[in-house]
Design a protein around this motif. Structure first.
Motif, PDB file in Angstrom:
ATOM      1  N   THR A 261       0.637  -4.702  13.396  1.00 20.20           N
ATOM      2  CA  THR A 261       0.394  -5.497  14.598  1.00 20.20           C
ATOM      3  C   THR A 261      -0.314  -4.654  15.655  1.00 20.20           C
ATOM      4  OG1 THR A 261       2.585  -4.914  15.474  1.00 20.20           O
ATOM      5  CG2 THR A 261       2.420  -6.947  14.191  1.00 20.20           C
ATOM      6  N   SER A 262      -0.733  -5.340  16.716  1.00 24.23           N
ATOM      7  CA  SER A 262      -1.378  -4.692  17.879  1.00 24.23           C
ATOM      8  C   SER A 262      -2.587  -3.847  17.520  1.00 24.23           C
ATOM      9  CB  SER A 262      -0.352  -3.840  18.652  1.00 24.23           C
ATOM     10  OG  SER A 262       0.720  -4.625  19.095  1.00 24.23           O
ATOM     11  N   PRO A 263      -3.643  -4.448  16.989  1.00 24.80           N
ATOM     12  CA  PRO A 263      -3.802  -5.875  16.699  1.00 24.80           C
ATOM     13  C   PRO A 263      -3.282  -6.223  15.306  1.00 24.80           C
ATOM     14  CG  PRO A 263      -5.848  -4.746  16.262  1.00 24.80           C
ATOM     15  CD  PRO A 263      -4.909  -3.710  16.792  1.00 24.80           C
ATOM     16  N   ASN A 264      -3.099  -7.521  15.066  1.00 21.69           N
ATOM     17  CA  ASN A 264      -2.673  -7.970  13.744  1.00 21.69           C
ATOM     18  C   ASN A 264      -3.726  -7.599  12.710  1.00 21.69           C
ATOM     19  OD1 ASN A 264      -0.308  -9.140  14.698  1.00 21.69           O
ATOM     20  ND2 ASN A 264      -1.276 -11.129  15.059  1.00 21.69           N
ATOM     21  N   ARG A 265      -3.262  -6.993  11.618  1.00 22.07           N
ATOM     22  CA  ARG A 265      -4.185  -6.565  10.562  1.00 22.07           C
ATOM     23  C   ARG A 265      -3.390  -6.211   9.322  1.00 22.07           C
ATOM     24  NH1 ARG A 265      -2.993  -2.471  13.942  1.00 22.07           N
ATOM     25  NH2 ARG A 265      -2.807  -0.338  13.136  1.00 22.07           N
ATOM     26  N   VAL A 266      -4.083  -6.097   8.192  1.00 24.73           N
ATOM     27  CA  VAL A 266      -3.496  -5.616   6.952  1.00 24.73           C
ATOM     28  C   VAL A 266      -4.335  -4.427   6.508  1.00 24.73           C
ATOM     29  CG1 VAL A 266      -2.796  -6.190   4.605  1.00 24.73           C
ATOM     30  CG2 VAL A 266      -2.808  -7.971   6.375  1.00 24.73           C
ATOM     31  N   GLU A 267      -3.668  -3.332   6.162  1.00 26.95           N
ATOM     32  CA  GLU A 267      -4.386  -2.125   5.769  1.00 26.95           C
ATOM     33  C   GLU A 267      -3.989  -1.706   4.355  1.00 26.95           C
ATOM     34  OE1 GLU A 267      -4.983  -0.093  10.199  1.00 26.95           O
ATOM     35  OE2 GLU A 267      -4.098   1.082   8.573  1.00 26.95           O
ATOM     36  N   TYR A 268      -4.979  -1.210   3.628  1.00 28.22           N
ATOM     37  CA  TYR A 268      -4.774  -0.707   2.271  1.00 28.22           C
ATOM     38  C   TYR A 268      -5.209   0.744   2.215  1.00 28.22           C
ATOM     39  CZ  TYR A 268      -4.152  -5.595   1.126  1.00 28.22           C
ATOM     40  OH  TYR A 268      -3.679  -6.893   1.102  1.00 28.22           O
ATOM     41  N   LEU A 269      -4.295   1.593   1.736  1.00 31.25           N
ATOM     42  CA  LEU A 269      -4.546   3.018   1.594  1.00 31.25           C
ATOM     43  C   LEU A 269      -4.176   3.456   0.180  1.00 31.25           C
ATOM     44  CD1 LEU A 269      -3.046   4.266   4.974  1.00 31.25           C
ATOM     45  CD2 LEU A 269      -5.390   4.696   4.243  1.00 31.25           C
ATOM     46  N   PRO A 270      -4.780   4.508  -0.327  1.00 31.05           N
ATOM     47  CA  PRO A 270      -4.406   4.995  -1.653  1.00 31.05           C
ATOM     48  C   PRO A 270      -2.948   5.437  -1.707  1.00 31.05           C
ATOM     49  CG  PRO A 270      -6.470   5.984  -0.908  1.00 31.05           C
ATOM     50  CD  PRO A 270      -5.869   5.295   0.272  1.00 31.05           C
ATOM     51  N   ALA A 271      -2.382   5.395  -2.905  1.00 31.79           N
ATOM     52  CA  ALA A 271      -1.004   5.839  -3.132  1.00 31.79           C
ATOM     53  C   ALA A 271      -0.977   6.772  -4.338  1.00 31.79           C
ATOM     54  CB  ALA A 271      -0.084   4.643  -3.373  1.00 31.79           C
ATOM     55  N   SER A 272      -0.012   7.676  -4.323  1.00 29.32           N
ATOM     56  CA  SER A 272       0.167   8.606  -5.446  1.00 29.32           C
ATOM     57  C   SER A 272       1.555   8.505  -6.072  1.00 29.32           C
ATOM     58  CB  SER A 272      -0.073  10.050  -4.980  1.00 29.32           C
ATOM     59  OG  SER A 272      -1.391  10.224  -4.502  1.00 29.32           O
ATOM     60  N   THR A 273       2.454   7.749  -5.438  1.00 32.26           N
ATOM     61  CA  THR A 273       3.811   7.548  -5.957  1.00 32.26           C
ATOM     62  C   THR A 273       4.183   6.072  -5.804  1.00 32.26           C
ATOM     63  OG1 THR A 273       4.791   8.083  -3.800  1.00 32.26           O
ATOM     64  CG2 THR A 273       4.540   9.894  -5.371  1.00 32.26           C
ATOM     65  N   SER A 274       5.256   5.686  -6.493  1.00 27.01           N
ATOM     66  CA  SER A 274       5.750   4.303  -6.423  1.00 27.01           C
ATOM     67  C   SER A 274       4.627   3.304  -6.699  1.00 27.01           C
ATOM     68  CB  SER A 274       6.395   4.023  -5.067  1.00 27.01           C
ATOM     69  OG  SER A 274       7.463   4.908  -4.809  1.00 27.01           O
ATOM     70  N   LEU A 275       3.871   3.575  -7.751  1.00 25.00           N
ATOM     71  CA  LEU A 275       2.725   2.736  -8.078  1.00 25.00           C
ATOM     72  C   LEU A 275       3.177   1.382  -8.627  1.00 25.00           C
ATOM     73  CD1 LEU A 275       0.403   5.388  -9.785  1.00 25.00           C
ATOM     74  CD2 LEU A 275       0.696   4.865  -7.349  1.00 25.00           C
TER      75      LEU A 275
END
Length: 320
Positions: A102-116
């Motif tokens: 939030t602030s502002p409302n958004r959705v973000e995607y980032l790479p992951a290396s665990t808990s795939l």
């Protein structure tokens, strides 16, 4: 009775337990695709290579086997800034993590290396259902001038079975129409930029023909005697861009290449709330400069290497 390629329906759903059928439905999990393909049995066949006193081949025995599918989806927002886009689950199956902010409302995607995360994918091929379990994959992003922005996925999964089955009825209304890659719809490639709370700041905008990126996930099918799985064990994100540079710019960029310098890169696709995509990479190395041509005009191309700064941050895809 003939069967038709366009009578294809694909469903995908994140698995609660990897390898256990998540039972995707046409109402909730249908994928709006183009350019789809399937390898229904990617088998490691074992040749018997028998010697029988005369020429001739031997049977091959099916040993370990997986299924592969590939398809393209359009890169568009959900229509609402705080709502994840329909392709979000597909990115989760490509070693990405999702955050609703939030602030502002958004959705973000980032790479992951665990808990795939892994997916169950149902591939209905006009009356034949192929099931992929434990599906994981990689993705290529294409955002080129005069085209629609797309995500091109390739998944490997465990063979969950094949059966004759009527196609699921897909509900596709949640998939939105993307903006075209045109001047009126984008903020062009920005180099030397930073990102914070839903906005790209600073940097210099350069005229370009767009951007391609490849997550470069190392996806492997792992067969064991008592179990099987699909793993993602590494990634190296790469890409390419062609820029319209002045002579002075090209000389400066060559010095940047030779110095192995990294810099922020950003591009914004779509300018309307609910259908705006921001792509940002904080540390991009320009390599392999090439001379390109566009309708008789000189362009300069660069391959890109996106490297992490603090870990799991080499690429950020934002919808808002």
């Amino acid at each position: 009775m003939p069967r038709y390629i366009r009578n294809t329906v694909i469903l995908a759903k994140v698995e609660t337990t990897s390898g256990t059928d998540a039972v995707p439905t046409g109402v909730a999990d249908a994928v709006l695709v183009s350019d789809m393909s399937i390898t229904p049995l990617d088998a490691a066949n074992v040749n018997r290579d028998l010697v029988r006193g005369y020429f001739g081949g031997s049977e091959q025995l099916v040993a370990t086997a997986s299924i592969k599918v590939a398809f393209t989806v359009e890169l568009a927002g959900s229509g609402t800034a705080a709502t994840a886009p329909q392709w979000g689950d597909l990115l989760l199956g490509c070693a990405m993590a999702e955050s609703l902010l939030t602030s502002p409302n958004r959705v973000e995607y980032l790479p992951a290396s665990t808990s795939l995360k892994s997916l169950t994918i149902y591939y209905y091929d006009d009356g034949v259902l192929h099931k992929l379990l434990y599906a994981m994959g990689s993705c290529r992003l294409s955002a080129k001038i005069g085209e629609r922005p797309t995500l091109q996925f390739e998944f490997t999964g465990i063979d969950g079975g094949i059966s004759a089955a009527a196609n699921a009825t897909p509900t596709l209304t949640a998939w939105k129409t993307p903006p075209t890659m045109a001047k009126a719809n984008v903020v062009d490639i920005t180099l030397g930029c930073t990102y914070a709370t839903g906005a790209i700041a600073s940097g210099t905008v350069y005229a370009s023909t767009g951007l391609t990126l490849d997550l470069g996930n190392q996806v492997s099918y792992v067969p064991l005697l008592s179990s099987e799985r699909v793993d993602i064990t590494n990634r190296e994100i790469s890409g390419h861009m062609d820029l319209d540079l002045t002579a002075a710019n090209e000389v400066t960029f060559m010095a940047t290449v030779k110095a192995n310098t990294t810099q922020g890169l950003g591009i914004t696709i779509g300018l309307s709330a609910g259908n705006k995509i921001i792509i940002h990479a904080p540390a991009v190395q320009l390599i392999n400069p090439t001379k390109q041509e566009l309708n008789g005009s000189r362009m300069v191309g660069y391959d890109l290497r996106l490297v992490p700064v603090s870990g799991n941050d080499e690429l950020r895809i934002v919808t808002q």
